[in-house]
Design a protein around this motif. Structure first.
Motif, short mmCIF file in Angstrom:
data_model
loop_
_atom_site.label_atom_id
_atom_site.label_comp_id
_atom_site.label_asym_id
_atom_site.label_seq_id
_atom_site.Cartn_x
_atom_site.Cartn_y
_atom_site.Cartn_z
N LYS A 1 0.91 -1.11 0.75
CA LYS A 1 -0.03 -0.22 -0.12
C LYS A 1 0.89 1.25 0.04
O LYS A 1 1.71 1.41 0.99
CB LYS A 1 -1.31 -0.27 1.35
CG LYS A 1 -1.90 0.93 1.56
CD LYS A 1 -2.22 1.90 2.99
CE LYS A 1 -1.35 2.50 3.52
NZ LYS A 1 -1.77 2.90 4.68
N GLY A 2 1.16 1.80 -1.19
CA GLY A 2 1.48 3.18 -1.11
C GLY A 2 0.37 4.40 -0.48
O GLY A 2 0.29 5.83 -0.03
N CYS A 3 -1.24 4.73 -0.97
CA CYS A 3 -2.23 5.27 -1.33
C CYS A 3 -3.63 5.16 -1.15
O CYS A 3 -4.16 5.78 -1.02
CB CYS A 3 -1.43 6.56 -2.83
SG CYS A 3 -2.19 5.66 -4.02
N ASP A 4 -3.66 3.44 -1.38
CA ASP A 4 -4.96 3.00 -1.72
C ASP A 4 -5.83 3.98 -2.36
O ASP A 4 -7.55 4.00 -1.84
CB ASP A 4 -5.17 2.88 -0.16
CG ASP A 4 -5.20 1.36 0.42
OD1 ASP A 4 -4.81 1.03 -0.13
OD2 ASP A 4 -5.61 1.26 1.59
N GLY B 1 -5.14 4.13 -5.69
CA GLY B 1 -4.79 4.71 -7.00
C GLY B 1 -3.58 4.78 -8.19
O GLY B 1 -3.57 5.74 -8.72
N ASP B 2 -2.96 6.10 -7.10
CA ASP B 2 -2.10 6.77 -7.60
C ASP B 2 -0.23 6.49 -7.66
O ASP B 2 0.58 6.86 -8.49
CB ASP B 2 -1.69 8.29 -6.71
CG ASP B 2 -3.39 9.04 -6.91
OD1 ASP B 2 -4.35 8.30 -7.63
OD2 ASP B 2 -3.53 9.21 -5.91
N CYS B 3 -0.21 5.48 -6.97
CA CYS B 3 1.36 5.21 -6.97
C CYS B 3 1.71 3.68 -7.55
O CYS B 3 3.13 3.46 -7.61
CB CYS B 3 1.60 4.85 -5.71
SG CYS B 3 1.17 3.52 -4.21
N GLY B 4 0.63 2.43 -7.78
CA GLY B 4 1.25 1.77 -8.08
C GLY B 4 1.92 0.55 -7.35
O GLY B 4 2.07 -0.86 -8.10
N CYS C 1 0.29 -1.32 -5.29
CA CYS C 1 -0.60 -1.99 -4.74
C CYS C 1 -0.53 -3.05 -6.21
O CYS C 1 -1.45 -4.60 -6.60
CB CYS C 1 -2.18 -1.99 -4.74
SG CYS C 1 -2.40 -0.95 -5.51
N HIS D 1 -4.09 -1.47 -10.31
CA HIS D 1 -3.87 -1.34 -8.62
C HIS D 1 -5.19 -2.29 -8.25
O HIS D 1 -5.88 -1.28 -8.10
CB HIS D 1 -4.56 0.19 -8.79
CG HIS D 1 -3.15 1.08 -9.91
ND1 HIS D 1 -3.18 2.46 -10.37
CD2 HIS D 1 -1.99 1.04 -10.09
CE1 HIS D 1 -1.61 2.87 -10.55
NE2 HIS D 1 -1.62 1.30 -10.78
N CYS E 1 -6.37 -1.79 -5.23
CA CYS E 1 -6.59 -1.01 -4.30
C CYS E 1 -7.63 -0.59 -4.77
O CYS E 1 -8.95 0.33 -4.24
CB CYS E 1 -5.70 0.57 -3.56
SG CYS E 1 -5.04 1.33 -5.02
S1 FES Z 1 -1.64 1.14 -3.32
FE1 FES Z 1 -1.14 3.01 -4.22
S2 FES Z 1 -2.43 3.03 -6.28
FE2 FES Z 1 -3.10 1.24 -4.86
#
Ligand code: FES
Ligand code: FES
Length: 907
Positions: A34-37, A39-42, A44, A54, A56
């Motif tokens: 999890k980086g952001c939950d 859809g912004d970081c990839g 996941c 993604h 999340c």
């Molecule tokens: S946790 Fe960042 S895109 Fe899903």
């Protein structure tokens, strides 16, 4: 519902509304991060019927009847997938938190996508690498080397965790299952400044699954600083675990502990908190003005607060020579005020941890920290526990950049574990990370400088106002560092410093890569360029005429108490030459239309290789029964590469290969005290301690062999996993067996106190094109030369430079946390914050000066923070060279450049 994950069938019902990411993790697939939950970081990313998604953003039920592949199952029946191997060969990772998602996306690219990697990888963020090594992986480039026994130092050896990282098997903070775990959610202040009148817990406690609601009434009354330093006389005691006054929007008000995150969140929603709203101030100039609302009234100098009656957390002043007289006698002068914005570390792994009381009654905290030993010390003090009754450790940390040189979550974790006697978990969301942890200190810096007709500096004056936010964690040390090496790298007979760090009702600032220097370098390096321009001297020559050289004192007023900085090596002159040569390679006028204005800019920086006032490392190394070695160090690995370098140092000193060095690290239970992985001290301080420990063990092996095998210790050498004495070659394993037979383990200790300190240097060069009609900016060339002494691992060190440039470009060109008049952060999401993606980052040419440091381990110096430091300054100088306009506020976004360009060049 039936799911197929990595070829295995699962029959399980997701919870209502559950996303695929958390569902997969609950099935044990910890490679899904999890980086952001949002859809912004990839981080996941998984494959859904072979398409990267993604997870999340995908409701778990949508996976029914589809094939899901996570990184753990990506290689199928093969030992490793070719893309995983490519990432290993190129070492396309640092902390590795983004790597699983990055590999799955990269492996899915078709030929067309491979031609446009900027677009193809826009959904996968890497905060560490600067993307160059990821591009190398995609191009099949091999960056790693091999080394013979005793020859590890100076080689581009791979990170030992690499095989686990690329398979998604490396364990980070939250990658574990604990029986009976309770979850913590934090109720946060909606107000920038308020007193808590009452908290009604009853409705929250009535939520099924809620075990406890913890408020200021449950927390210790002790004041402390979230900042962690070996000697904490620098950090104000202005913070409580949970306070009855809130001083910024997002501050902790209460912690709800429950059997699920959902129940804890519901408990937070049902808390009834009555506040008395207090006046607030968000602007630092207004904060230190007469009559401003006071943020820490009554707190005193004994609590290390500069002046609570004026909202001053810390201040520094000093002068030598006579700056005013020198300025009036100068041939040329320059004065301007520069402002830098609030930016966030944005490590992909958010803050958090787990805590429990172990079978021996030890409070145990597993957290995402750069400073486990100092966190243990403060937890013991706060909760009145003997140090041996507290253990703090970390697994691999998913990026830090200074943001984890703090204690933001461990205090609440400890409180909750002690109160509930159950294992507890607290994992911050990305929004909480933005609104409640720390940022870089925004600064307003006024520079006044003068020079004579020969281009010799006559006067340098800095006036700095730093905004430390609601708490003073790192306020003083960052301020002191901000006015140090940027000034002391230049010879000048008259210097003056005035610096103030102001409290405001905003999210606290804290330690951040560069520790204040990037903010002041923008002003200082602009002044050097502007003086040179007035005198008709090149920026390179102006610097050569003024930089310190070995033998010159490195002075910045007020004079430091610490006089242990020396020239262990010196390569600043080489760095300037390397960048000048590289910038001259192409013609300065690329084929662009008349709309584009092209210019070059450089900036230099010096950094002390260790923070002042004590940085301690204790290392232990022992000979294992099998002839290999066990190395114990305290410092943490968060992508900075020290795990690799420490093994290289030990392997070199012990004439073995790195695979013979087994490393235990960052765990207070195993000894090996380390002040922490900050201040770029991992290679320099812990590296020195490692070298000493290994050398001491080498001596111990020789002495023991002399007794056990009648060799001559003085005539013995270690060579290729053997002790060699004349014609005798004793394998280490044989010596270990002999020691074991005598009931002995051969071991040794090494220590470094981080003094004396050396200096490292970096010079950054940019060539940019600025569109005079729109303010758009293209980076045509990026070059950095670094003096890292003898480079311990060229591949890793280059990665630190590339990653530092990329992160700094974010702060220079796009990133900005915007705070409204009510102290609320309006863009606490990656989507609205703009982290640099693959398309945003140019390839930086990296060069190393050829030096050997007489203080550092095996000639090496630190090179982790300083590549970040000169980037904004060099960019400002390049834009000024291109446009003839000096922009004084970062970030240099097109909409900020456009008005001045329009005024100068027309619409
Ligand atoms: S946790 Fe960042 S895109 Fe899903
Ligand atoms: S290696 Fe990519 S985020 Fe750390």
């Amino acid at each position: 519902m039936m799911f197929k994950v990595n070829g295995r069938h699962f029959e399980q019902q997701p919870r209502a509304g559950q996303c695929l990411r958390t569902f997969l993790r609950e099935l044990g697939h910890f490679g899904v991060k999890k980086g952001c939950d949002a859809g912004d970081c990839g981080a996941c990313t998984v494959l859904l019927d072979n398409e990267p998604v993604h997870s999340c953003l995908i409701p778990a039920f949508r996976a029914e009847g589809h094939a899901v592949t996570t990184i753990e199952g990506f290689a199928g029946n093969a030992a490793i997938h070719p893309m995983q191997q490519a990432f290993l060969d190129a070492q396309g990772f640092q902390c590795g938190f983004c790597t699983a998602g990055m590999i799955l996306t990269c492996a899915s690219l078709n030929q067309a996508q491979q031609q446009d990697l900027g677009a193809a990888l826009k959904g996968n963020i890497c905060r560490c690498t600067g993307y160059r090594s990821i591009e190398d992986a995609l191009n099949g480039k091999k960056n790693v080397e091999k080394a013979d026994a005793g020859d590890a130092f100076g080689r581009s050896l791979p990170a030992p965790a690499g095989p686990l990282v690329v398979r998604g098997a490396e364990r980070y903070t939250f990658d574990t299952e604990i029986e009976g775990l309770l979850h913590i959610k934090i109720c946060r202040s909606p107000h920038p400044h308020a007193r808590i009148i009452s908290i009604d817990k009853s409705a929250a406690l009535a939520v099924p699954g809620v075990h406890a609601v913890l408020t200021h009434e449950d927390a210790p009354k002790t004041l402390f600083s979230t900042a962690r330093h070996e000697n904490d006389w620098m950090d104000p005691e202005d913070t409580r675990v949970l306070d009855d006054v809130v001083r910024f929007v997002g501050q902790k008000v209460a912690a709800v502990v429950a059997t699920s995150e959902g129940a804890a969140e519901e408990g937070c929603r049902r808390l009834k908190v009555e506040y008395e709203i207090l006046p607030h101030v968000v602007d630092p100039t207004e904060a230190i003005a007469e009559g401003a609302p006071l943020i820490h009234p009554g707190k005193t100098a004994e609590q290390r607060i500069g002046n609570s009656a004026r909202n001053i957390a810390a201040e520094t002043h000093g002068e030598f020579g006579d700056v005013a007289a020198a300025l009036s006698a100068s041939a040329v002068t320059y004065e301007s005020t520069f402002t830098t914005q609030r930016v966030q570390h944005a490590a992909l792994e958010t803050h958090g941890g787990l805590a429990f009381i172990d079978a021996d009654g030890v409070l145990t905290v597993r957290s995402s920290t750069q400073v486990p030993f100092l966190t243990r010390r403060t937890l013991a003090e706060l909760f009145g526990l003997p140090a041996e009754k507290v253990r703090v450790f970390c697994e691999r940390v998913g990026g830090g950049f200074g943001g984890k040189q703090e204690m933001f979550v461990e205090d609440v974790l400890a409180l909750a574990a002690l109160k509930t006697k159950r294992p507890v978990k607290l994992e911050l969301t990305r929004e909480e990370q933005f609104i409640s942890t720390s940022t870089r200190h925004p600064m307003r810096v006024t520079i006044t400088a003068g020079a004579d007709t020969n281009g010799k500096l006559t006067a340098l004056k800095l006036d700095v106002l730093s905004n430390t936010g609601a708490y003073g964690n790192h306020a003083g040390p960052v301020l002191f560092h901000a006015v140090s090496e940027c000034i002391s790298v230049y010879n000048c007979p008259n210097k003056k410093i005035d610096g103030v760090a102001a409290y405001t009702n905003t999210v606290p600032a804290g330690a951040f890569r560069g520790y204040g220097l990037p903010q002041t370098l923008i002003a200082v390096e602009a002044a050097i360029d502007e003086l040179a321009r007035q005198l008709g001297i090149s920026p390179f020559e102006m610097r050569r005429r003024n930089i310190v050289k070995p033998g010159d004192p490195m002075l910045s007023p007020p004079e430091s108490k610490y006089h242990d900085v020396m020239y262990g090596s010196y390569g600043l002159d080489q760095c300037l030459d390397l960048v000048e040569r590289a910038m001259a390679v192409e013609a300065p006028n690329p084929p662009l239309s008349d709309e584009w204005l092209v210019g070059d800019g450089i900036a230099l920086t010096m950094i002390d290789t260790v923070p002042p006032a004590g940085h301690i490392a204790d290392c232990y190394v022992s000979l294992r029964d099998d002839g290999g070695f066990e190395l114990t160090v305290g410092t943490a690995e968060f992508g900075n590469g020290t795990t690799t370098v420490h093994r290289q140092i030990a392997a070199t000193a012990l004439a073995t290969t790195v695979d013979q060095i087994r490393l235990r690290q960052s765990d207070t239970a195993h000894g090996g005290h380390d002040t922490g992985a900050y201040g770029s001290a991992g290679t320099f301080v812990a590296g020195l301690a490692t070298k000493l420990a290994a050398e001491n063990l080498a001596a111990e092996i020789k002495t023991f062999a002399a007794r056990a095998f009648a060799t001559d210790a003085a005539a013995s050498v270690l060579e290729r996993d053997h002790l060699v004495c004349g014609s005798e070659r004793l394998p280490f394993a044989l010596i270990a067996t002999a020691a074991q037979a005598r009931g002995k383990t051969l071991h040794a200790h090494g220590n470094s106190a981080g003094t004396p300190r050396s200096v490292a240097f970096n010079v950054q060069g940019f060539r940019v094109a600025v569109n005079k009609g729109s303010g758009e900016l293209k980076i045509l060339k990026s070059v950095q030369a670094a003096d890292a002494g003898r480079v311990a691992n060229p591949m890793q060190c280059r990665g630190q430079v590339e990653g530092g440039v990329a992160q700094s470009l974010g702060a220079t060109l796009y990133e900005e946390l915007v705070i409204d008049d009510g102290g609320r952060i309006v863009n606490p999401r990656f989507r609205d914050y703009h982290l640099p993606s693959f398309a945003d980052v140019p390839r930086t040419e990296v060069y190393f000066a050829d030096t050997y440091d007489t203080i550092g381990p095996m000639g090496a110096k630190s090179m982790s923070e300083s590549p970040y430091n000169p980037v904004a300054a060099a960019m400002g100088n390049a834009i000024a060279d291109a446009t003839g306009i000096r922009f004084t506020s970062t970030p240099f976004k097109p909409d900020r450049l456009f008005p001045a360009l329009k005024e100068k060049f027309g619409g």
